[in-house]
Design an enzyme around this catalytic site. Structure first.
Site, PDB file in Angstrom:
ATOM      1  N   ALA A  14       0.798  -1.231   0.000  1.00 28.93           N
ATOM      2  CA  ALA A  14       0.000   0.000   0.000  1.00 28.93           C
ATOM      3  C   ALA A  14       0.828   1.277   0.000  1.00 28.93           C
ATOM      4  CB  ALA A  14      -0.933   0.000   1.218  1.00 28.93           C
ATOM      5  N   ILE A  17       7.943   1.182  -1.553  1.00 31.73           N
ATOM      6  CA  ILE A  17       8.445   0.290  -2.604  1.00 31.73           C
ATOM      7  C   ILE A  17       7.333  -0.640  -3.098  1.00 31.73           C
ATOM      8  CG2 ILE A  17      10.007  -1.665  -3.017  1.00 31.73           C
ATOM      9  CD1 ILE A  17      11.992  -0.262  -1.068  1.00 31.73           C
ATOM     10  N   CYS A  63      -4.137  -7.258   6.167  1.00 31.52           N
ATOM     11  CA  CYS A  63      -3.527  -8.428   6.819  1.00 31.52           C
ATOM     12  C   CYS A  63      -2.208  -8.039   7.455  1.00 31.52           C
ATOM     13  CB  CYS A  63      -3.296  -9.512   5.749  1.00 31.52           C
ATOM     14  SG  CYS A  63      -2.173 -10.828   6.197  1.00 31.52           S
ATOM     15  N   GLN A 148      20.961   0.039  13.359  1.00 26.74           N
ATOM     16  CA  GLN A 148      19.911  -0.942  13.030  1.00 26.74           C
ATOM     17  C   GLN A 148      20.417  -2.378  13.149  1.00 26.74           C
ATOM     18  OE1 GLN A 148      19.244   0.606   8.959  1.00 26.74           O
ATOM     19  NE2 GLN A 148      17.104   0.685   9.544  1.00 26.74           N
ATOM     20  N   TYR A 151      17.529  -5.072  12.467  1.00 28.79           N
ATOM     21  CA  TYR A 151      17.102  -4.927  11.068  1.00 28.79           C
ATOM     22  C   TYR A 151      18.159  -5.554  10.156  1.00 28.79           C
ATOM     23  CZ  TYR A 151      15.707  -2.537   6.704  1.00 28.79           C
ATOM     24  OH  TYR A 151      15.322  -2.248   5.425  1.00 28.79           O
ATOM     25  N   THR A 188      11.103   6.577   1.035  1.00 25.18           N
ATOM     26  CA  THR A 188       9.779   6.096   1.477  1.00 25.18           C
ATOM     27  C   THR A 188       9.597   6.490   2.951  1.00 25.18           C
ATOM     28  OG1 THR A 188      10.499   4.009   2.442  1.00 25.18           O
ATOM     29  CG2 THR A 188      10.129   4.006   0.057  1.00 25.18           C
TER      30      THR A 188
HETATM   31  P1  NAD Z   1       7.301   1.648   3.950  1.00 23.13           P
HETATM   32  O1  NAD Z   1       7.249   1.787   5.429  1.00 23.13           O
HETATM   33  O2  NAD Z   1       7.251   2.871   3.106  1.00 23.13           O
HETATM   34  O3  NAD Z   1       6.137   0.675   3.455  1.00 23.13           O
HETATM   35  C1  NAD Z   1       5.979  -0.581   4.052  1.00 23.13           C
HETATM   36  C2  NAD Z   1       4.560  -1.073   3.848  1.00 23.13           C
HETATM   37  O4  NAD Z   1       4.465  -2.319   4.546  1.00 23.13           O
HETATM   38  C3  NAD Z   1       3.504  -0.135   4.459  1.00 23.13           C
HETATM   39  O5  NAD Z   1       2.412   0.005   3.586  1.00 23.13           O
HETATM   40  C4  NAD Z   1       3.105  -0.847   5.740  1.00 23.13           C
HETATM   41  O6  NAD Z   1       1.748  -0.584   6.135  1.00 23.13           O
HETATM   42  C5  NAD Z   1       3.308  -2.300   5.363  1.00 23.13           C
HETATM   43  N1  NAD Z   1       3.537  -3.148   6.534  1.00 23.13           N
HETATM   44  C6  NAD Z   1       4.351  -2.924   7.582  1.00 23.13           C
HETATM   45  N2  NAD Z   1       4.255  -3.913   8.482  1.00 23.13           N
HETATM   46  C7  NAD Z   1       3.366  -4.798   7.975  1.00 23.13           C
HETATM   47  C8  NAD Z   1       2.821  -6.013   8.449  1.00 23.13           C
HETATM   48  N3  NAD Z   1       3.179  -6.517   9.636  1.00 23.13           N
HETATM   49  N4  NAD Z   1       1.919  -6.665   7.685  1.00 23.13           N
HETATM   50  C9  NAD Z   1       1.535  -6.141   6.481  1.00 23.13           C
HETATM   51  N5  NAD Z   1       1.998  -4.979   5.985  1.00 23.13           N
HETATM   52  C10 NAD Z   1       2.903  -4.320   6.731  1.00 23.13           C
HETATM   53  O7  NAD Z   1       8.620   0.806   3.650  1.00 23.13           O
HETATM   54  P2  NAD Z   1       9.462   0.639   2.297  1.00 23.13           P
HETATM   55  O8  NAD Z   1      10.611   1.541   2.393  1.00 23.13           O
HETATM   56  O9  NAD Z   1       8.593   0.646   1.124  1.00 23.13           O
HETATM   57  O10 NAD Z   1      10.033  -0.825   2.555  1.00 23.13           O
HETATM   58  C11 NAD Z   1       9.597  -1.972   1.852  1.00 23.13           C
HETATM   59  C12 NAD Z   1      10.655  -3.037   2.012  1.00 23.13           C
HETATM   60  O11 NAD Z   1      11.885  -2.560   1.470  1.00 23.13           O
HETATM   61  C13 NAD Z   1      10.958  -3.406   3.461  1.00 23.13           C
HETATM   62  O12 NAD Z   1      11.186  -4.799   3.552  1.00 23.13           O
HETATM   63  C14 NAD Z   1      12.217  -2.640   3.759  1.00 23.13           C
HETATM   64  O13 NAD Z   1      12.984  -3.234   4.781  1.00 23.13           O
HETATM   65  C15 NAD Z   1      12.915  -2.711   2.427  1.00 23.13           C
HETATM   66  N6  NAD Z   1      13.927  -1.684   2.210  1.00 23.13           N
HETATM   67  C16 NAD Z   1      13.617  -0.362   2.324  1.00 23.13           C
HETATM   68  C17 NAD Z   1      14.623   0.585   2.132  1.00 23.13           C
HETATM   69  C18 NAD Z   1      14.368   2.073   2.264  1.00 23.13           C
HETATM   70  O14 NAD Z   1      15.351   2.836   2.368  1.00 23.13           O
HETATM   71  N7  NAD Z   1      13.134   2.552   2.254  1.00 23.13           N
HETATM   72  C19 NAD Z   1      15.917   0.172   1.799  1.00 23.13           C
HETATM   73  C20 NAD Z   1      16.177  -1.190   1.678  1.00 23.13           C
HETATM   74  C21 NAD Z   1      15.174  -2.108   1.880  1.00 23.13           C
END
Ligand code: NAD
Length: 261
Positions: A14, A17, A63, A148, A151, A188
């Site tokens: 939602a 990424i 969910c 982190q 993480y 994000t």
């Molecule tokens: P974000 O916080 O912008 O979006 C994450 C989404 O996951 C949100 O919509 C949230 O509601 C949903 N979410 C969180 N916990 C949840 C749960 N328990 N069940 C269902 N949905 C859940 O994060 P993002 O930056 O888009 O990250 C997405 C992925 O990319 C993650 O695994 C993150 O670790 C990874 N990542 C992000 C970055 C960054 O810099 N943003 C870098 C490397 C990796």
């Protein structure tokens, strides 16, 4: 490449990424199920995507991926609605060093569960037609991050699990490709959570160090991560690959030495 006739499930779809990936999948004509914890955001996102791509192409399922039964139901509903499953993106992730056990649950345990559920619906082992799974790790898996630690541990775990499962898929003839994606910093809402004591606990004092790293390495746009994801989905030669995406090198792959004792 058209993904017409294919069905995808994206966790954490939602926002951030996941949202960018959902958009790219719809642009390629796949049917997409967004699985996310955030009901308001998920419903708003679905309404916007319906307006852009037409109704019936995208579904939102509320969910918490950390709830194994709810995750199982989300997979079941996807197949119930669209009749099949071809692409699973285990993307939902959090950065929470205060509630670090939750971080392990969401970032690692749920990725493992999501992979096993995906295999139940796609693997030839279960009489299914094959498919592809992408597990989202992070460049944090290749760096030492004082802000982190847990993480970082989960993202290392995602890579180890994904590569071992890719080997299992070959040896077990699952007909499912399994790859990992490691973005560097991406613009994000997740990035903002590292400034918050509620998320970072005692490690919040390293937030300036974290921000300096962001300035040094740069911040990517979610659309580039979606581009990498689409390559992992469509390039059938990729299996057990660890894709890295950074500002300095763009989309590229980690190379491993051949295994030796
Ligand atoms: P974000 O916080 O912008 O979006 C994450 C989404 O996951 C949100 O919509 C949230 O509601 C949903 N979410 C969180 N916990 C949840 C749960 N328990 N069940 C269902 N949905 C859940 O994060 P993002 O930056 O888009 O990250 C997405 C992925 O990319 C993650 O695994 C993150 O670790 C990874 N990542 C992000 C970055 C960054 O810099 N943003 C870098 C490397 C990796």
């Amino acid at each position: 490449m058209s993904l017409n006739g294919k069905v995808a499930l994206v966790t954490g779809g939602a926002q951030g990424i996941g949202r960018a990936v959902v958009q790219s999948l719809l642009q390629s004509s796949a049917k997409v199920v967004m699985v996310d914890l955030n009901k308001a955001l998920g419903e708003e996102c679905k309404a916007q995507l319906d307006a852009e791509f037409g109704e019936g192409n995208c579904t939102f399922i509320e969910c918490d991926v950390a709830n194994g039964d709810a995750l199982r139901d989300a997979f079941q509903s996807t197949v119930g609605q669209f009749g099949r499953l071809d692409i699973v993106i285990n993307n939902a992730g959090i950065t929470n060093e205060k509630d670090w056990e939750k971080t392990i649950q969401v970032n690692l345990t749920s990725v493992i569960k999501g992979t096993y559920l995906a295999l139940e619906h796609m693997s030839k082992e279960y009489g299914k037609q094959g498919g592809t799974i992408i597990n989202v790790s992070s460049m944090a898996a290749f760096l030492h991050s004082p802000h982190q630690p847990v993480y970082t541990a989960t993202k290392h775990g995602v890579i180890g699990f994904t590569r071992a499962m890719a080997d299992a898929a070959i040896q077990g003839d699952y007909g499912v490709r399994i790859n990992a994606l490691c973005p560097a910093f991406v613009d994000t809402p997740l990035l903002q959570s590292v400034e918050d004591e509620d998320n970072m606990g005692k490690f919040v004092k390293f937030k300036d160090d974290f921000k300096r790293s962001m300035t040094k390495f740069g911040v990517l746009q979610p659309s580039l991560i979606a581009e990498g994801m689409m390559r992992l989905i469509t390039d059938t030669s990729l299996h057990g690959a660890v894709m890295k995406i950074t500002c300095s090198k763009g989309i590229h792959f980690h190379t491993y030495e051949p295994m030796s004792a």
